[in-house]
Design an enzyme around this catalytic site. Structure first.
Site, PDB file in Angstrom:
ATOM      1  N   LYS A 199      -9.521   0.293  -5.609  1.00 57.31           N
ATOM      2  CA  LYS A 199      -9.461   0.623  -4.564  1.00 57.31           C
ATOM      3  C   LYS A 199     -10.590   1.080  -4.057  1.00 57.31           C
ATOM      4  O   LYS A 199     -10.984   2.104  -4.924  1.00 57.31           O
ATOM      5  CB  LYS A 199      -8.159   1.931  -4.201  1.00 57.31           C
ATOM      6  CG  LYS A 199      -7.996   2.256  -2.889  1.00 57.31           C
ATOM      7  CD  LYS A 199      -8.016   1.948  -2.128  1.00 57.31           C
ATOM      8  CE  LYS A 199      -7.899   2.192  -1.197  1.00 57.31           C
ATOM      9  NZ  LYS A 199      -6.514   2.807  -0.404  1.00 57.31           N
TER      10      LYS A 199
ATOM     11  N   HIS B 224      -4.522  -0.920   5.442  1.00 61.79           N
ATOM     12  CA  HIS B 224      -3.469   0.069   7.218  1.00 61.79           C
ATOM     13  C   HIS B 224      -4.638   0.238   8.130  1.00 61.79           C
ATOM     14  O   HIS B 224      -5.779   1.124   8.189  1.00 61.79           O
ATOM     15  CB  HIS B 224      -3.654   0.880   6.352  1.00 61.79           C
ATOM     16  CG  HIS B 224      -5.054   1.716   5.246  1.00 61.79           C
ATOM     17  ND1 HIS B 224      -6.045   2.844   5.946  1.00 61.79           N
ATOM     18  CD2 HIS B 224      -4.093   3.196   4.598  1.00 61.79           C
ATOM     19  CE1 HIS B 224      -6.659   3.051   5.228  1.00 61.79           C
ATOM     20  NE2 HIS B 224      -6.147   3.463   3.872  1.00 61.79           N
TER      21      HIS B 224
ATOM     22  N   HIS C 251       0.846  -1.195  -0.054  1.00 60.36           N
ATOM     23  CA  HIS C 251      -0.367  -0.100   0.169  1.00 60.36           C
ATOM     24  C   HIS C 251       0.679   1.324   0.002  1.00 60.36           C
ATOM     25  O   HIS C 251       1.475   1.695   1.240  1.00 60.36           O
ATOM     26  CB  HIS C 251      -1.084   0.180   1.394  1.00 60.36           C
ATOM     27  CG  HIS C 251      -1.855   1.073   1.474  1.00 60.36           C
ATOM     28  ND1 HIS C 251      -3.239   0.973   1.369  1.00 60.36           N
ATOM     29  CD2 HIS C 251      -1.466   2.741   1.429  1.00 60.36           C
ATOM     30  CE1 HIS C 251      -3.660   2.435   1.107  1.00 60.36           C
ATOM     31  NE2 HIS C 251      -2.658   3.350   1.162  1.00 60.36           N
TER      32      HIS C 251
ATOM     33  N   ASP D 274       1.457   2.417   3.472  1.00 60.46           N
ATOM     34  CA  ASP D 274       0.469   4.026   3.537  1.00 60.46           C
ATOM     35  C   ASP D 274       1.283   5.273   3.289  1.00 60.46           C
ATOM     36  O   ASP D 274       1.626   6.062   3.840  1.00 60.46           O
ATOM     37  CB  ASP D 274      -0.525   3.819   4.445  1.00 60.46           C
ATOM     38  CG  ASP D 274      -1.153   4.840   4.239  1.00 60.46           C
ATOM     39  OD1 ASP D 274      -1.885   5.148   2.765  1.00 60.46           O
ATOM     40  OD2 ASP D 274      -2.351   5.862   4.893  1.00 60.46           O
TER      41      ASP D 274
ATOM     42  N   HIS E 258     -10.144   1.215   1.936  1.00 58.70           N
ATOM     43  CA  HIS E 258      -9.826   2.674   2.529  1.00 58.70           C
ATOM     44  C   HIS E 258     -10.994   2.395   3.576  1.00 58.70           C
ATOM     45  O   HIS E 258     -12.890   2.651   3.620  1.00 58.70           O
ATOM     46  CB  HIS E 258     -10.222   3.990   2.814  1.00 58.70           C
ATOM     47  CG  HIS E 258      -9.849   4.637   3.848  1.00 58.70           C
ATOM     48  ND1 HIS E 258      -8.328   5.608   3.255  1.00 58.70           N
ATOM     49  CD2 HIS E 258     -10.716   5.158   4.678  1.00 58.70           C
ATOM     50  CE1 HIS E 258      -8.337   5.917   4.755  1.00 58.70           C
ATOM     51  NE2 HIS E 258      -9.620   6.340   5.113  1.00 58.70           N
TER      52      HIS E 258
ATOM     53  N   HIS F 165       1.788   5.532  -1.372  1.00 64.20           N
ATOM     54  CA  HIS F 165       0.932   6.352  -2.442  1.00 64.20           C
ATOM     55  C   HIS F 165       2.199   7.330  -3.141  1.00 64.20           C
ATOM     56  O   HIS F 165       3.059   7.689  -2.090  1.00 64.20           O
ATOM     57  CB  HIS F 165       0.568   7.838  -1.810  1.00 64.20           C
ATOM     58  CG  HIS F 165      -0.768   7.403  -0.816  1.00 64.20           C
ATOM     59  ND1 HIS F 165      -1.628   7.214  -2.143  1.00 64.20           N
ATOM     60  CD2 HIS F 165      -0.912   6.719   0.144  1.00 64.20           C
ATOM     61  CE1 HIS F 165      -2.632   6.612  -0.581  1.00 64.20           C
ATOM     62  NE2 HIS F 165      -2.477   6.434   0.178  1.00 64.20           N
TER      63      HIS F 165
HETATM   64  C1  NCD Z   1      -3.663   9.212   1.817  1.00 62.02           C
HETATM   65  C2  NCD Z   1      -2.550  10.136   1.110  1.00 62.02           C
HETATM   66  O1  NCD Z   1      -2.476  11.356   1.371  1.00 62.02           O
HETATM   67  O2  NCD Z   1      -3.011   9.926  -0.067  1.00 62.02           O
HETATM   68  N1  NCD Z   1      -3.508   9.684   3.415  1.00 62.02           N
HETATM   69  C3  NCD Z   1      -3.578   8.922   4.955  1.00 62.02           C
HETATM   70  O3  NCD Z   1      -3.557   9.586   5.733  1.00 62.02           O
HETATM   71  N2  NCD Z   1      -3.150   7.711   4.539  1.00 62.02           N
HETATM   72  C4  NCD Z   1      -4.883   8.651   1.650  1.00 62.02           C
HETATM   73  C5  NCD Z   1      -5.282   7.225   2.997  1.00 62.02           C
HETATM   74  O4  NCD Z   1      -4.916   6.716   2.094  1.00 62.02           O
HETATM   75  O5  NCD Z   1      -6.117   7.509   3.114  1.00 62.02           O
HETATM   76 ZN    ZN Z   2      -3.250   5.151   1.722  1.00 64.52          ZN
END
Ligand code: NCD
Ligand code: ZN
Length: 349
Positions: free
Chosen positions: A99, A174, A13, A252, A136, A15
């Site tokens: 997702k 998460h 997971h 995450d 999520h 970003h």
């Molecule tokens: C994530 C993001 O910034 O894209 N933020 C987070 O707090 N984890 C989005 C997400 O996974 O919820």
């Molecule tokens: Zn995330």
């Protein structure tokens, strides 16, 4: 134990963002992980296989020479995702999950799902072609306390969803609560869960104090789902370190420009890609479970996703170090989570 050699892990997971910012953070992940499930919450979101393919090519093009890393792409589910897009995604071989962001639940989730009932065609097709749903798991009702949103999601959304689509492969992303960990252990069928390093290391008090207990708002520790109280952290630690193959590593890591975190309305997301394995190792050591680290970090994820385990290995050595205070992030900079804290393990190869 002063060194720990394990099968090269993956991040289930992540970003990565896009453009120059993506190019700045990608090497941190590629150094730590062989593969990562790349979240689709760009602006605009990655809702089609064609967009996922193009995003994948941008990531591969941004990889520095000498780093081996495979991005595993995802689609962003909307109220209007057609069944044929799911078939295209599966046939592409590059999309490994879809997702679900409940609309408004978190950063960049405005195009998310307003009601699961609207997605039944897509969900039925995912069940049929066996494309995992990555969730999520938080309700978005404003009257529900932010610390309770994950717990409510289980009863309100997750249990009915899995009753309606019993063969659907689901990753509860998460997880942050004892209730979520207990649900994943007890549930029948094909369900897994990712757990972040920060939810294993910190409880919600860290949002309001540093490691020495000095009070004050700590925006870099703010993510969604938000850190929970210590009893939940203990339950997550037990789940991650207990050897159950349903639990696996997902950082995450969610980078944001420093100014958007240190703000009157600071956004959610913690950047951990530069120190992920080291932070997880700290948590496993705290639990006296370093011998179970490899299963969680390197075996359970690929087994769940039906992908081969990596052949290469990495080594962590006991050696104290500190993260840089800031890291370049496109035209801005970001502050890594745990910057300033001593890290007792270091990834060496
Ligand atoms: C994530 C993001 O910034 O894209 N933020 C987070 O707090 N984890 C989005 C997400 O996974 O919820
Ligand atoms: Zn995330």
């Amino acid at each position: 134990m002063d060194a720990l050699t394990i099968t090269r892990p993956d991040d289930w997971h992540l970003h990565l963002r896009d453009g120059a910012a993506m190019a700045d953070v990608l090497p941190y992940t590629a150094r730590q992980f062989a593969r990562a499930i790349v979240m689709p919450n760009l602006k605009p979101p990655v809702t089609t296989t064609a967009a996922a393919q193009a995003y994948r090519e941008r990531i591969v093009a941004a990889l520095p020479a000498g780093l081996r890393f495979a991005p595993l792409m995802t689609l962003y589910l909307t109220d209007n995702t057609p069944a044929e897009e799911i078939r295209r995604a599966k046939a592409s071989g590059i999309v490994h999950g879809v997702k679900l962001y409940p609309a408004g639940a978190t950063t960049h989730s405005d195009s998310g799902v307003t009601s699961l009932a609207r997605c039944s065609a897509a969900l039925a097709e995912m069940e049929k072609v066996d494309l995992p749903l990555l969730i999520h798991g938080e309700v978005t009702h404003r009257h529900v306390d932010v610390f309770d949103r994950e717990r409510f999601f289980i009863d309100e959304q997750l249990i009915p969803l899995r009753r309606d689509f019993p063969a659907l492969r689901v990753v509860f992303e998460h997880i942050t609560t004892r209730e979520a960990a207990d649900y994943v252990v007890a549930a029948a069928g094909r369900i897994g869960a990712t757990i972040t390093a920060h939810h294993l290391l910190y409880n919600r008090t860290r949002l309001f104090a540093d490691a020495e207990g000095r009070t004050g708002m700590r925006p870099h520790y703010y993510c969604l789902p938000v850190l929970k109280r210590e009893t939940h952290r203990q339950a997550l630690l037990a789940a991650a370190t207990g050897g159950n193959p349903r639990f696996f590593l997902g950082t995450d890591s969610a980078p944001h420009p420093k100014g958007e975190k240190e703000s009157a309305c600071g956004c959610a997301g913690c950047f951990t890609a530069a120190s992920a394995l080291e932070m997880y190792a700290m948590a496993f050591e705290e639990a006296g479970a370093l011998d179970r680290f490899e299963g969680f970090a390197s075996h359970h994820g690929p087994d769940f996703y039906g992908l081969p385990r990596n052949a290469a290995q990495v080594t962590l050595r006991r050696e104290q170090w500190h993260l840089p205070a800031e890291i370049k992030f496109g035209s801005a900079s970001l502050v890594p989570l745990a910057a300033g804290e001593p890290l007792p393990w270091k990834l060496v190869a």
